[in-house]
Enzyme design. Structure first.
Site, short mmCIF file in Angstrom:
data_model
loop_
_atom_site.label_atom_id
_atom_site.label_comp_id
_atom_site.label_asym_id
_atom_site.label_seq_id
_atom_site.Cartn_x
_atom_site.Cartn_y
_atom_site.Cartn_z
N CYS A 93 0.89 -1.28 -0.20
CA CYS A 93 0.15 -0.12 0.03
C CYS A 93 0.97 1.32 0.00
CB CYS A 93 -1.00 0.18 1.13
SG CYS A 93 -1.88 1.62 1.32
N CYS A 239 -4.97 5.68 -3.80
CA CYS A 239 -4.25 4.37 -3.49
C CYS A 239 -2.89 4.51 -3.96
CB CYS A 239 -5.45 3.48 -4.52
SG CYS A 239 -4.39 1.98 -4.63
#
EC number: 5.1.1.7
Length: 299
Positions: A93, A239
């Site tokens: 991430c 993201c």
């Protein structure tokens, strides 16, 4: 769920992709999918797109959370044990790494502005450009970016062909001809995209990206706008790995493999630089709260 002990936490976000941070140096928290989902529930728990446990990589191996140290990670490195909001494990991430690194620096777990954050996708070198207890600017060396060819999706009423991109986790980045920033904002991303499960047996994040425009920012070649539907979460306001995937696919759409792309997502702005098949993601991090989860909060 068994009654949980009191837990301290920090809440933070990277371009409004938000996380509950759980300091757990020796990996003693029983980190179940049910616990993660409860923490991320915006009515029942703290509310977040995911959870970042802060533990040493060696402790996670010793406790059986990891079966081995990933490539580029030592036992003393701080490891980002990341879980999606539904409790599923994610390999990587990019926004989470920035927030994780900011926390480690502000909590004085590290004494340098250059260090490695461990992840299931491998070690990720980070640079803290500036940081205080609330705000930071962080660059993350995101590693290899591998384009895997075209694949189809149906999303937001559109039938699209995107580029499969591996950034340590799977993406389908769709650069949509003629898509304007206003039209992108108007799309309905409440329903999960339909993707080819043969190509993506474990699911994928899906990015919708406007075509590249020339940038007027020094050191930035192009600019684009992006929205993303994250597997295990739904649409998020940003993201990090998706931004890298979007930049790589957008550059490929103009027959380039290298360059720096500024990207705007609903949560803010970042830059992605690609060279020699590898990417660096640079953007903000903000720590917004510290608190304590009371015993029995999840009962």
């Amino acid at each position: 769920m068994t009654t949980l002990p009191a837990l301290t936490y920090v809440k933070g976000h990277g371009t409004q992709n938000d996380f509950v941070i759980l300091p757990d140096t020796y990996a003693q928290i029983e980190f179940t999918a049910e616990l993660t989902a409860a923490l991320c529930d915006r009515q029942r728990g703290i509310g977040a797109d995911g959870v970042l446990r802060v533990a040493t990589a060696g402790a996670l191996v010793a406790e059986g959370v990891l079966d081995r140290l990933p490539d580029g990670v030592s036992g003393v490195d701080w490891f980002m044990d990341y879980r999606n909001a539904d409790g599923s494990i994610a390999e990587m991430c990019g926004n989470g790494v920035r927030v994780f690194a900011h926390f480690c620096r502000s909590a004085e777990l590290v004494d340098s502005d250059h260090f490695t954050v461990g992840s299931r996708a491998g070690g990720r070198p980070v640079t803290i450009h500036r940081a205080d207890g609330v705000d930071a600017e962080v660059s993350v060396a995101m590693g290899d970016v591998v384009l895997g060819g075209p694949s189809k999706t149906a999303v937001a009423g559109l039938h699209l062909v995107g580029e499969m991109v591996d950034v340590g986790n799977p993406h389908l980045a769709c650069v949509v001809d003629g898509l304007t920033p206003d039209a992108l904002r108007a799309l309905d991303l409440t329903a999960a995209p339909d993707i080819d499960r043969t190509a993506f047996p474990n699911g994928a994040n899906v990015e919708l990206v406007t075509p590249l425009q020339p940038s007027d920012v020094d050191g930035v070649d192009f600019h684009a706008w992006m929205r993303v539907y994250e597997r295990g979460v739904g649409e998020t306001r940003s993201c990090g790995t998706g931004l890298v995937a979007a930049a790589a696919a957008a550059l490929a759409s103009v027959d380039r493999t290298e360059g720096t792309v500024g990207l705007t997502v609903p949560g803010g702005d970042v830059t992605v630089s690609l060279a020699d098949g590898r990417a660096v993601l640079r953007g903000p991090s903000k720590l917004v709260a510290r608190g304590e989860l009371l015993a029995g909060w999840a009962d």
